[in-house]
Design a protein around this motif. Sequence first.
Motif, PDB file in Angstrom:
ATOM      1  N   PHE A   1     -47.816 -38.442  -4.331  1.00  0.00           N
ATOM      2  CA  PHE A   1     -46.608 -37.630  -4.348  1.00  0.00           C
ATOM      3  C   PHE A   1     -45.433 -38.444  -4.905  1.00  0.00           C
ATOM      4  CE2 PHE A   1     -42.698 -36.264  -2.199  1.00  0.00           C
ATOM      5  CZ  PHE A   1     -42.646 -34.929  -2.586  1.00  0.00           C
ATOM      6  N   VAL A   2     -45.315 -39.676  -4.466  1.00  0.00           N
ATOM      7  CA  VAL A   2     -44.234 -40.545  -4.928  1.00  0.00           C
ATOM      8  C   VAL A   2     -44.377 -40.823  -6.422  1.00  0.00           C
ATOM      9  CG1 VAL A   2     -43.278 -42.892  -4.741  1.00  0.00           C
ATOM     10  CG2 VAL A   2     -43.801 -41.580  -2.677  1.00  0.00           C
ATOM     11  N   ILE A   3     -45.591 -41.110  -6.869  1.00  0.00           N
ATOM     12  CA  ILE A   3     -45.818 -41.403  -8.290  1.00  0.00           C
ATOM     13  C   ILE A   3     -45.413 -40.222  -9.159  1.00  0.00           C
ATOM     14  CG2 ILE A   3     -47.637 -41.730 -10.031  1.00  0.00           C
ATOM     15  CD1 ILE A   3     -49.014 -43.599  -7.960  1.00  0.00           C
ATOM     16  N   TYR A   4     -45.878 -39.021  -8.829  1.00  0.00           N
ATOM     17  CA  TYR A   4     -45.567 -37.868  -9.680  1.00  0.00           C
ATOM     18  C   TYR A   4     -44.138 -37.388  -9.491  1.00  0.00           C
ATOM     19  CZ  TYR A   4     -50.159 -37.946 -11.518  1.00  0.00           C
ATOM     20  OH  TYR A   4     -51.280 -38.363 -12.178  1.00  0.00           O
ATOM     21  N   GLY A   5     -43.567 -37.627  -8.317  1.00  0.00           N
ATOM     22  CA  GLY A   5     -42.145 -37.347  -8.142  1.00  0.00           C
ATOM     23  C   GLY A   5     -41.314 -38.267  -9.023  1.00  0.00           C
ATOM     24  N   ASN A   6     -41.707 -39.548  -9.051  1.00  0.00           N
ATOM     25  CA  ASN A   6     -41.031 -40.504  -9.936  1.00  0.00           C
ATOM     26  C   ASN A   6     -41.158 -40.082 -11.388  1.00  0.00           C
ATOM     27  OD1 ASN A   6     -40.141 -42.193  -7.908  1.00  0.00           O
ATOM     28  ND2 ASN A   6     -41.881 -43.568  -8.049  1.00  0.00           N
ATOM     29  N   TYR A   7     -42.351 -39.617 -11.766  1.00  0.00           N
ATOM     30  CA  TYR A   7     -42.563 -39.158 -13.140  1.00  0.00           C
ATOM     31  C   TYR A   7     -41.558 -38.060 -13.486  1.00  0.00           C
ATOM     32  CZ  TYR A   7     -44.519 -36.939 -17.222  1.00  0.00           C
ATOM     33  OH  TYR A   7     -44.648 -36.399 -18.471  1.00  0.00           O
ATOM     34  N   SER A   8     -41.398 -37.101 -12.591  1.00  0.00           N
ATOM     35  CA  SER A   8     -40.478 -35.987 -12.843  1.00  0.00           C
ATOM     36  C   SER A   8     -39.038 -36.464 -12.955  1.00  0.00           C
ATOM     37  CB  SER A   8     -40.594 -34.946 -11.735  1.00  0.00           C
ATOM     38  OG  SER A   8     -41.861 -34.352 -11.772  1.00  0.00           O
TER      39      SER A   8
ATOM     40  N   GLN B   1     -47.827 -52.967  -5.916  1.00  0.00           N
ATOM     41  CA  GLN B   1     -47.394 -53.814  -4.800  1.00  0.00           C
ATOM     42  C   GLN B   1     -46.046 -53.321  -4.265  1.00  0.00           C
ATOM     43  OE1 GLN B   1     -46.813 -57.888  -5.940  1.00  0.00           O
ATOM     44  NE2 GLN B   1     -45.956 -58.479  -3.985  1.00  0.00           N
ATOM     45  N   LYS B   2     -45.116 -53.041  -5.164  1.00  0.00           N
ATOM     46  CA  LYS B   2     -43.799 -52.552  -4.748  1.00  0.00           C
ATOM     47  C   LYS B   2     -43.920 -51.177  -4.098  1.00  0.00           C
ATOM     48  CE  LYS B   2     -39.461 -53.581  -4.750  1.00  0.00           C
ATOM     49  NZ  LYS B   2     -39.000 -54.683  -3.942  1.00  0.00           N
ATOM     50  N   LEU B   3     -44.761 -50.333  -4.648  1.00  0.00           N
ATOM     51  CA  LEU B   3     -44.961 -48.999  -4.082  1.00  0.00           C
ATOM     52  C   LEU B   3     -45.542 -49.090  -2.673  1.00  0.00           C
ATOM     53  CD1 LEU B   3     -44.797 -45.961  -4.582  1.00  0.00           C
ATOM     54  CD2 LEU B   3     -47.046 -46.094  -5.640  1.00  0.00           C
ATOM     55  N   ASP B   4     -46.519 -49.980  -2.489  1.00  0.00           N
ATOM     56  CA  ASP B   4     -47.100 -50.182  -1.153  1.00  0.00           C
ATOM     57  C   ASP B   4     -46.042 -50.639  -0.149  1.00  0.00           C
ATOM     58  OD1 ASP B   4     -49.704 -49.363  -1.536  1.00  0.00           O
ATOM     59  OD2 ASP B   4     -50.393 -51.350  -2.154  1.00  0.00           O
ATOM     60  N   GLU B   5     -45.137 -51.484  -0.595  1.00  0.00           N
ATOM     61  CA  GLU B   5     -44.071 -51.955   0.295  1.00  0.00           C
ATOM     62  C   GLU B   5     -43.125 -50.817   0.668  1.00  0.00           C
ATOM     63  OE1 GLU B   5     -42.054 -55.058  -1.824  1.00  0.00           O
ATOM     64  OE2 GLU B   5     -43.832 -56.339  -1.876  1.00  0.00           O
ATOM     65  N   GLN B   6     -42.913 -49.885  -0.263  1.00  0.00           N
ATOM     66  CA  GLN B   6     -41.915 -48.846  -0.054  1.00  0.00           C
ATOM     67  C   GLN B   6     -42.421 -47.638   0.730  1.00  0.00           C
ATOM     68  OE1 GLN B   6     -38.634 -48.983  -0.726  1.00  0.00           O
ATOM     69  NE2 GLN B   6     -39.046 -51.094  -1.252  1.00  0.00           N
ATOM     70  N   VAL B   7     -43.711 -47.322   0.604  1.00  0.00           N
ATOM     71  CA  VAL B   7     -44.235 -46.159   1.323  1.00  0.00           C
ATOM     72  C   VAL B   7     -44.297 -46.505   2.806  1.00  0.00           C
ATOM     73  CG1 VAL B   7     -46.237 -44.645   1.652  1.00  0.00           C
ATOM     74  CG2 VAL B   7     -45.489 -45.233  -0.650  1.00  0.00           C
ATOM     75  N   SER B   8     -43.752 -45.627   3.593  1.00  0.00           N
ATOM     76  CA  SER B   8     -43.621 -45.854   5.029  1.00  0.00           C
ATOM     77  C   SER B   8     -44.943 -46.270   5.668  1.00  0.00           C
ATOM     78  CB  SER B   8     -43.117 -44.580   5.697  1.00  0.00           C
ATOM     79  OG  SER B   8     -43.091 -44.730   7.086  1.00  0.00           O
ATOM     80  N   PRO B   9     -44.901 -47.285   6.543  1.00  0.00           N
ATOM     81  CA  PRO B   9     -46.122 -47.741   7.216  1.00  0.00           C
ATOM     82  C   PRO B   9     -46.668 -46.714   8.218  1.00  0.00           C
ATOM     83  CG  PRO B   9     -44.220 -49.025   7.936  1.00  0.00           C
ATOM     84  CD  PRO B   9     -43.749 -48.113   6.861  1.00  0.00           C
ATOM     85  N   ARG B  10     -45.911 -45.660   8.490  1.00  0.00           N
ATOM     86  CA  ARG B  10     -46.409 -44.663   9.438  1.00  0.00           C
ATOM     87  C   ARG B  10     -47.559 -43.837   8.859  1.00  0.00           C
ATOM     88  NH1 ARG B  10     -41.053 -41.633   8.737  1.00  0.00           N
ATOM     89  NH2 ARG B  10     -41.590 -40.082   7.191  1.00  0.00           N
ATOM     90  N   TYR B  11     -47.789 -43.967   7.543  1.00  0.00           N
ATOM     91  CA  TYR B  11     -48.914 -43.269   6.916  1.00  0.00           C
ATOM     92  C   TYR B  11     -50.079 -44.232   6.780  1.00  0.00           C
ATOM     93  CZ  TYR B  11     -45.381 -39.828   5.639  1.00  0.00           C
ATOM     94  OH  TYR B  11     -44.383 -38.895   5.672  1.00  0.00           O
ATOM     95  N   SER B  12     -51.273 -43.731   7.052  1.00  0.00           N
ATOM     96  CA  SER B  12     -52.461 -44.564   6.873  1.00  0.00           C
ATOM     97  C   SER B  12     -53.590 -43.702   6.349  1.00  0.00           C
ATOM     98  CB  SER B  12     -52.858 -45.233   8.198  1.00  0.00           C
ATOM     99  OG  SER B  12     -53.167 -44.244   9.157  1.00  0.00           O
ATOM    100  N   GLY B  13     -54.644 -44.367   5.915  1.00  0.00           N
ATOM    101  CA  GLY B  13     -55.822 -43.667   5.430  1.00  0.00           C
ATOM    102  C   GLY B  13     -55.522 -42.707   4.290  1.00  0.00           C
ATOM    103  N   PHE B  14     -56.133 -41.523   4.372  1.00  0.00           N
ATOM    104  CA  PHE B  14     -55.993 -40.565   3.286  1.00  0.00           C
ATOM    105  C   PHE B  14     -54.541 -40.095   3.122  1.00  0.00           C
ATOM    106  CE2 PHE B  14     -56.179 -37.420   6.635  1.00  0.00           C
ATOM    107  CZ  PHE B  14     -55.455 -36.340   6.139  1.00  0.00           C
ATOM    108  N   ARG B  15     -53.777 -40.037   4.210  1.00  0.00           N
ATOM    109  CA  ARG B  15     -52.380 -39.593   4.133  1.00  0.00           C
ATOM    110  C   ARG B  15     -51.557 -40.548   3.263  1.00  0.00           C
ATOM    111  NH1 ARG B  15     -50.336 -36.178   8.779  1.00  0.00           N
ATOM    112  NH2 ARG B  15     -52.261 -35.314   9.621  1.00  0.00           N
ATOM    113  N   ARG B  16     -51.792 -41.828   3.430  1.00  0.00           N
ATOM    114  CA  ARG B  16     -51.055 -42.819   2.639  1.00  0.00           C
ATOM    115  C   ARG B  16     -51.320 -42.622   1.149  1.00  0.00           C
ATOM    116  NH1 ARG B  16     -48.174 -47.134   3.566  1.00  0.00           N
ATOM    117  NH2 ARG B  16     -48.173 -48.907   2.157  1.00  0.00           N
ATOM    118  N   GLU B  17     -52.580 -42.373   0.798  1.00  0.00           N
ATOM    119  CA  GLU B  17     -52.926 -42.165  -0.613  1.00  0.00           C
ATOM    120  C   GLU B  17     -52.254 -40.913  -1.172  1.00  0.00           C
ATOM    121  OE1 GLU B  17     -54.380 -44.499  -2.505  1.00  0.00           O
ATOM    122  OE2 GLU B  17     -54.231 -45.624  -0.624  1.00  0.00           O
TER     123      GLU B  17
END
Length: 174
Positions: free
Chosen positions: A139-146, A118-134
């Motif tokens: 990218f954000v998840i694995y960047g956070n992991y690193s 839910q927090k991640l959805d709020e933070q990822v820019s709304p300018r991305y939709s569909g497959f780009r958003r995923e």
Amino acid sequence: MENQRIRLTKKMLKEALVRLLEHEPLEKITVYQLCNEAEINRTTFYKYYGSPSDLMNDLQSDFINELEKSLLEKNCPVSLQMILTYIDTHRESCKALLRAAFDNGFFEKIMSLSLITQKLDEQVSPRYSGFRREYVKEFVIYGNYSIISKWLKSEKPEPPEKIAELIFEIIEKI
């Protein structure tokens, strides 16, 4: 419901696993090593687990359940800082779990908690939709992991709030 003796035995085994993971990968840890480290006999180990991997799965489930419980107990919105504070509080266990569990999806399990998605959805820019958003979320998840992995390995780690600020700054620029 497990009695106190069973909970203590499992706790001893989990703590032994974390200590062993500091020096060896999971696939090289034997039941003999675990039992020796936990000071229990092999019959007791096999009473609760079939393999070190089963013990690892139980340890991961416990960690995720405790993290989720910790996040739910707070009477404020979920934030990355709360997650990082929890991880910082459990630094040694988390280092061992992340190091040992990257391949079996442990980090993905953490990142897929409903409060976090839910927090991640709020933070990822709304300018991305569909497959780009995923893809951006991935990218954000694995960047956070690193970032979190590097932070956990640091001998003089920055406070959780500084890492949370950095991650949000990066996400906002995406």
